[in-house]
Design an enzyme around this catalytic site. Structure first.
Site, PDB file in Angstrom:
ATOM      1  N   CYS A 224     -29.217  -1.881 -27.251  1.00 47.74           N
ATOM      2  CA  CYS A 224     -27.755  -1.864 -27.337  1.00 47.74           C
ATOM      3  C   CYS A 224     -27.126  -3.240 -27.172  1.00 47.74           C
ATOM      4  CB  CYS A 224     -27.188  -0.914 -26.288  1.00 47.74           C
ATOM      5  SG  CYS A 224     -27.741   0.798 -26.489  1.00 47.74           S
ATOM      6  N   HIS A 303     -33.104 -11.981 -19.866  1.00 44.23           N
ATOM      7  CA  HIS A 303     -34.205 -11.084 -20.257  1.00 44.23           C
ATOM      8  C   HIS A 303     -35.131 -10.861 -19.067  1.00 44.23           C
ATOM      9  CE1 HIS A 303     -37.016  -9.000 -22.753  1.00 44.23           C
ATOM     10  NE2 HIS A 303     -36.480  -9.412 -23.884  1.00 44.23           N
ATOM     11  N   HIS A 387      -9.513  -9.492 -19.763  1.00 40.44           N
ATOM     12  CA  HIS A 387     -10.004  -8.252 -20.360  1.00 40.44           C
ATOM     13  C   HIS A 387     -11.529  -8.163 -20.212  1.00 40.44           C
ATOM     14  CE1 HIS A 387      -6.016  -7.914 -22.138  1.00 40.44           C
ATOM     15  NE2 HIS A 387      -6.159  -9.131 -22.615  1.00 40.44           N
ATOM     16  N   HIS A 391     -20.260  -2.471 -22.056  1.00 39.49           N
ATOM     17  CA  HIS A 391     -20.963  -1.578 -22.985  1.00 39.49           C
ATOM     18  C   HIS A 391     -20.818  -0.124 -22.559  1.00 39.49           C
ATOM     19  CE1 HIS A 391     -23.979   0.420 -25.294  1.00 39.49           C
ATOM     20  NE2 HIS A 391     -24.818   0.532 -24.285  1.00 39.49           N
ATOM     21  N   HIS A 420     -15.264   8.063 -24.494  1.00 40.30           N
ATOM     22  CA  HIS A 420     -14.674   9.392 -24.680  1.00 40.30           C
ATOM     23  C   HIS A 420     -14.447   9.695 -26.163  1.00 40.30           C
ATOM     24  CE1 HIS A 420     -11.339  12.347 -24.851  1.00 40.30           C
ATOM     25  NE2 HIS A 420     -11.914  12.861 -23.780  1.00 40.30           N
ATOM     26  N   ASN A 424     -21.519   6.778 -27.156  1.00 47.10           N
ATOM     27  CA  ASN A 424     -22.297   5.533 -27.079  1.00 47.10           C
ATOM     28  C   ASN A 424     -22.718   5.157 -28.501  1.00 47.10           C
ATOM     29  OD1 ASN A 424     -24.110   3.471 -26.725  1.00 47.10           O
ATOM     30  ND2 ASN A 424     -25.360   4.518 -25.190  1.00 47.10           N
TER      31      ASN A 424
END
Length: 498
Positions: A224, A303, A387, A391, A420, A424
């Protein structure tokens, strides 16, 4: 009864003390230079113009010295501007909005689960419990192949979903920016779980008949957070290729990856992942500086793949019946927390104001020298960003980041509402969140945006953007949020009884 002491932590006086401290530290150089410059100005007034002129003539500067000094200044300025990284602009982006025919209400999802898993009621009940607490709404979408009973995840159907999502996003981007296909110099497509031959980037090149010398890349298997990896790759390429446009396409193809087995760890993604995609136009052309929405400031990648638990916490494998699925381990959130900690340790010094860095340093020294039991100071990232785009991996992910970064409900609103409305959508979720903030009319010139994404491997990646101009949503805008933004934000209960 002893008098109750006032809560100083919430007092107005303490608030102004903190604001004063932040202003003093963050503007220390300015505050120090003002009296120095004032002193020099007063001294010049005191000695008078004749004395200043005499001082200048006493230096005995000849033409050669003046020319050499001028050459040195020009040379240093040239080296500085030549070595300065090119500014990368985000001109605009477009998010894919699935058709209503792909909508999957809770009732439809559960009915399909009962029919597909008719021999395993416990797995159906597990999915229902997950869905009740997921934070998803009734308008999320799944591709047409998943609507069949049983699902038909064929290669043809997967290609059909890829074409629908990617081409729709690309067409919207062309319409919004006026970009022509022949003007694309760099193309990067990221899709983690669907990697056909020819690649998805080749599919885009074939569809839009892009130039034969285009630099194209296809990223797969990176989870993702691959969207920000694509942004980082585009940034590096734009640094070495002047006057270029780069298009990044981020998506996840659901069709071939819908798990039809019984393992609970593999059923979880079925409840969370939904259709989605985004196309982003980046450019290093100075001519784009005025109309571009954002300027890329930082990309930080972390990572944790050297650790075995982190490597296997999101893992594609076969279950005992030979059915392939994505397994999400129970320690996923703990691993994500460690990855986030490493990431903010790197990004903190780049973005935090001096006041927060000083407090962090003093607390660190205090823990090392005075008392190791002192609570570590958590920097206030609200001082660095207006802001936050977290994810939308799930409610637990957003809750954990809100808690760890001490964010308000408003800061996490874009992430929760995206989860919502769209579910995802993997690597493209960050762009739906940015679109939500814009659609609400909250993005102002100079605002800073922090995008945070997690991915298999395990990775935590961040991107920092600065708004280039105040963004106003056009009346004829047909973006992903256009038909529903007035309904949001909505209240999302802890549990939705099904």
């Amino acid at each position: 009864m002893p008098p109750i002491l006032p809560d100083f932590s919430n007092s107005v006086k303490l608030k102004y003390v903190k604001l004063g401290y932040q202003y003093l530290v963050n503007h220390f150089l300015t505050l120090a230079l003002v009296p120095i410059m004032a002193g020099i100005f007063l001294e010049v007034l005191r000695i008078g113009p004749e004395e200043v002129l005499n001082l200048w003539t006493s230096l005995h500067l000849d033409l050669v010295q003046i020319l050499c000094s001028s050459f040195l200044i020009i040379f240093i300025a040239t080296v500085y501007f030549m070595s300065k990284p090119r500014t990368i602009y985000l001109v605009d982006y477009a998010c894919y909005k699935p058709p209503v025919t792909c909508r999957v209400p809770f009732s439809t999802f559960m009915e399909h689960s009962r029919l597909i898993l008719s021999n395993n009621p416990k797995s159906v009940e597990f999915q229902m419990r997950i869905l009740e607490r997921s934070g998803l709404g009734e308008e999320t979408c799944l591709p047409p192949a998943i609507h069949y009973i049983p699902p038909q995840p064929t290669m043809e159907a997967a290609r059909g979903e890829a074409e629908l999502v990617i081409f729709s996003a690309m067409d919207s981007l062309f319409e919004k920016t006026g970009l022509k296909p022949k003007d694309i110099d760099i193309l990067i497509v990221n899709c983690s779980l669907f990697s056909p031959t020819p690649s998805l980037s080749a599919m885009v090149i074939n569809k839009y008949k892009l130039r034969s010398n285009i630099r194209s890349f296809n990223l797969s298997g990176m989870g993702c957070s691959a969207g920000l990896i694509s942004i980082d790759l585009a940034r590096d390429l734009l640094q070495v290729h002047p006057n270029s446009n780069a298009v990044v396409v981020s998506t996840e193809i659901i069709t071939p990856n819908y798990y039809q087995g019984k393992e609970r760890a593999m059923l979880l993604p079925n409840c969370l992942f939904r259709m989605g995609g985004a196309a982003i136009l980046l450019s290093n052309r100075r001519s784009e500086s005025r109309r571009a929405k954002y300027r890329l400031v930082h990309v930080v990648r972390t990572h944790k793949g050297a650790d075995d638990k982190a490597y296997r916490c999101v893992f594609e494998e076969e279950d005992r019946e030979g059915k392939v699925g994505i397994s999400l381990q129970k320690d996923l959130m703990a691993i994500a927390g460690e990855a986030l900690k490493s990431n903010i340790t790197t990004i903190g010094p780049l973005v935090l104001p001096a006041s927060e860095q000083l407090l962090f340093l003093l607390t660190l020294i205090g823990r090392k020298i005075v008392n190791p039991k002192w609570k570590p100071y958590i920097p206030d990232f609200k001082q660095a960003f207006e802001h936050f785009c977290i994810h939308a991996g799930g409610r637990a992910v957003i809750d954990e980041l809100q808690k760890n970064l001490q964010l308000s409900a408003e800061h996490c609103e874009a992430s929760r509402m995206t989860l919502h409305r769209f579910g995802n959508t993997s690597s493209s979720s960050l762009w739906y969140e940015l679109g939500y903030i814009e659609a609400k009319g909250r993005m102002r010139k100079g605002d800073r945006v922090w995008q945070i994404a997690f991915g298999s491997g395990f990775k935590c990646n961040s991107a920092v953007w600065k708004c280039n101009r105040t963004i106003k949503t056009a009346a004829n805008d047909d973006g992903a949020w256009a038909d529903c933004i007035e309904r949001y934000p909505v209240h999302i209960p802890e549990v939705v009884k099904l």
